[in-house]
Design a protein around this motif. Structure first.
Motif, short mmCIF file in Angstrom:
data_model
loop_
_atom_site.label_atom_id
_atom_site.label_comp_id
_atom_site.label_asym_id
_atom_site.label_seq_id
_atom_site.Cartn_x
_atom_site.Cartn_y
_atom_site.Cartn_z
N ALA A 49 -22.15 25.77 43.77
CA ALA A 49 -21.79 26.75 42.74
C ALA A 49 -20.51 27.48 43.10
N ARG A 50 -20.35 27.83 44.34
CA ARG A 50 -19.11 28.50 44.76
C ARG A 50 -17.92 27.55 44.67
N GLU A 51 -18.14 26.30 45.06
CA GLU A 51 -17.06 25.32 44.93
C GLU A 51 -16.67 25.15 43.47
N LEU A 52 -17.69 25.09 42.61
CA LEU A 52 -17.42 24.91 41.18
C LEU A 52 -16.69 26.12 40.61
N ALA A 53 -17.06 27.31 41.08
CA ALA A 53 -16.38 28.52 40.58
C ALA A 53 -14.90 28.50 40.90
N ASP A 54 -14.54 27.91 42.04
CA ASP A 54 -13.11 27.84 42.41
C ASP A 54 -12.37 26.79 41.60
N LEU A 55 -13.13 25.87 40.98
CA LEU A 55 -12.49 24.78 40.22
C LEU A 55 -12.41 25.08 38.72
N VAL A 56 -13.02 26.18 38.27
CA VAL A 56 -12.98 26.51 36.85
C VAL A 56 -11.57 27.02 36.47
N GLU A 57 -10.99 26.44 35.43
CA GLU A 57 -9.64 26.81 34.97
C GLU A 57 -9.62 26.89 33.44
N LEU A 58 -8.59 27.56 32.93
CA LEU A 58 -8.32 27.62 31.49
C LEU A 58 -6.97 26.98 31.22
N ASP A 59 -6.89 26.13 30.21
CA ASP A 59 -5.60 25.50 29.91
C ASP A 59 -4.77 26.42 29.02
N ALA A 60 -3.68 25.93 28.57
CA ALA A 60 -2.75 26.75 27.77
C ALA A 60 -3.39 27.22 26.48
N ALA A 61 -4.37 26.43 26.01
CA ALA A 61 -5.04 26.82 24.77
C ALA A 61 -6.29 27.65 25.05
N ARG A 146 -8.45 35.12 37.88
CA ARG A 146 -7.54 34.23 37.13
C ARG A 146 -8.04 33.95 35.74
N LEU A 147 -9.35 34.14 35.52
CA LEU A 147 -9.92 33.87 34.20
C LEU A 147 -9.95 35.11 33.32
N GLY A 148 -10.13 36.24 33.94
CA GLY A 148 -10.16 37.48 33.18
C GLY A 148 -11.45 37.70 32.43
N GLN A 149 -12.44 36.95 32.66
CA GLN A 149 -13.73 37.11 32.01
C GLN A 149 -14.83 36.53 32.90
N PRO A 150 -16.08 37.01 32.73
CA PRO A 150 -17.19 36.48 33.55
C PRO A 150 -17.48 35.01 33.22
N VAL A 151 -17.93 34.31 34.24
CA VAL A 151 -18.30 32.91 34.07
C VAL A 151 -19.68 32.70 34.73
N GLU A 152 -20.53 31.99 34.03
CA GLU A 152 -21.88 31.71 34.55
C GLU A 152 -21.95 30.24 34.95
N ILE A 153 -22.39 30.03 36.16
CA ILE A 153 -22.48 28.66 36.69
C ILE A 153 -23.95 28.37 36.97
#
Length: 460
Positions: A49-61, A146-153
């Protein structure tokens, strides 16, 4: 078997107890190991889960994507049992390749499915129903800058993966405990065998006492059984002393009676000389009978002593002595004597008693034989069978038990007192032997005498 075998009972009890303890230990270890494996799975899921949290990204859209695949390849194959799902606050979701084959599949959790664990406060554990069965799931909520919002994994692993792992571990545990059980039972057997060695040594010593090799048990045995050894040695000594005293008393009694009998016998001779032959004959016969009865009881007392002391005799020597004596001092008896078989065997019987035994049997056979008396000896491993046969008229079957009674005579015309076979029977019984009558191969009677071999503790 177990009620009569002390060693088997001890080994059986040890084996049962070891089996129960190791079985209970195996169950306990299996439960502990499963908890360790489950905790390991939970921490692995948290790391993923921690590894996945580091891999979460948002594209230009501002669409959610994962920069690369997770390091664990099990998240890639469809329905592999390892799944993940990332959910943004706005509801956008990304799922692992193992869930992509069916868009209806998702990792959902209700509050009643969560459970306590040793993970950080921001992480929740749950047991849920996954895509392919019961599943353990880690639910982690974080807010990367970097995301500016909460993320649930959500990351889950099928319970079957833990069961498969436990199956291999349980097989290894069972094999290990099985080998341990065999080793412990073997150790218990060795311990019991070693612990019972003094008793085996004591048993052999008792056999030696009975066979006449020694008159005492060894006194260098463990102190736990020394009280028993001391008591047995005391009993053996007291028994030998008592029998010796009985023998001395029997001898003294016989000697004391023989003097008056000799006087009475002289008185019978004077009566005969004075012409009172009938009275003299009665008195002489009764004196002779009393003398034989005294000899009979003395022989029994003596045999009882020797039998307990474990005496022995060589059959060949006894036979040679009896036949030579009979041929020399029995004029008018032109009987032929033949000896067959292993005459050099040694029996557990005093030489004097064996001489009297075989002498009585030979005397009886020579008295009834027409011409031939055959003595055959058979070595029967633990015993010796001596057969004395004659070519006489034989003994009818209905009289074969009665002839062993004291004073029994089948033919008054034949010389004798009726004590020979009675003495032979009693001497045989005192040495744990057997004496019986069968038909002879040469036409008369066959008297069969079975005695123990020297050093054999069993009966004939």
């Amino acid at each position: 078997m177990f009620s009569r075998n002390f060693r088997a009972r001890m080994i059986a009890v040890a084996a049962i107890w070891i089996s129960i303890v190791l079985f209970a230990s195996g169950l306990g270890l299996s439960i502990v190991i499963r908890r360790v494996v489950e905790a390991h799975f939970d921490h692995d899921l948290l790391d993923h889960a921690r590894e996945l949290a580091d891999l979460v990204e948002l594209d230009a859209a501002q669409r959610l994507f994962i920069a690369r695949n997770l390091s664990d390849p099990r998240f890639s194959p469809a329905r592999s049992g390892m799944y993940w799902q990332v959910i943004l606050q706005n509801g956008e979701t990304v799922r692992s390749p193992s869930l992509q084959d069916d868009l209806s599949l998702s990792l959902s959790v209700t509050p009643d499915q969560t459970r306590e664990g040793s993970l950080p406060p921001s992480t929740a554990l749950a047991n849920v129903e996954g895509p392919t069965g019961p599943m353990r799931m880690v639910r982690n909520i974080s807010e990367p800058s970097r995301l500016g919002q909460p993320v649930e994994i959500r990351i889950g692993a099928d319970e079957r993966l833990i069961s498969d792992e436990m199956e291999h571990l349980n097989l290894t545990l069972m094999a290990t405990l099985g080998l341990l059980a065999l080793a412990m039972v073997g150790t218990a057997y060795a311990q019991v065998a070693y612990g019972l060695r003094p008793l085996q040594r004591m048993s052999r010593a008792i056999v030696d006492v009975r066979s006449g090799k020694t008159t005492r048990l060894p006194e260098d045995l463990p102190e736990e059984i020394m009280p028993l050894v001391t008591e047995l040695n005391g009993m053996i000594t007291a028994n030998l002393s008592m029998v010796d005293r009985a023998r001395v008393l029997a001898g003294s009694f016989a000697h004391a009676l023989k003097t008056p009998l000799a006087i009475l016998d002289e008185e019978a001779a004077r009566l005969k000389a004075s012409g009172q032959e009938s009275h003299a004959q009665i008195l002489s016969e009764q004196c002779s009978r009393m003398a034989l009865l005294i000899d009979y009881q003395t022989a029994r007392a003596k045999a009882s002593t020797i039998a307990n002391a474990g005496a022995f005799a060589v059959v060949a020597d006894v036979l040679r002595s009896i036949i030579n004596t009979y041929s020399r001092f029995s004029p008018g008896h032109d009987r032929r004597f033949e000896v067959e078989g292993a005459a050099d065997v040694v029996v557990a019987c005093d030489t004097n008693d064996l001489t009297e035994l075989i002498g009585n049997l030979l005397d009886n056979a020579a008295k009834w034989a027409h011409d031939l008396v055959v003595v055959s000896i058979e070595d029967l491993d633990s015993s010796v069978l001596i057969t004395v046969e004659d070519d006489g008229p034989g003994i009818p079957a209905e009289h074969r038990m009665r002839v062993f009674d004291v004073g029994t005579r089948l033919d008054d015309a034949k010389p004798g007192t009726g004590l020979g076979l009675a003495i032979a029977r009693d001497l045989t019984s005192l040495y744990d032997g057997r004496l019986w009558i069968e038909d002879s191969r040469i036409g008369g009677a066959a008297l069969k005498l079975a005695l123990r071999k020297k050093g054999d503790p069993g009966s004939s």
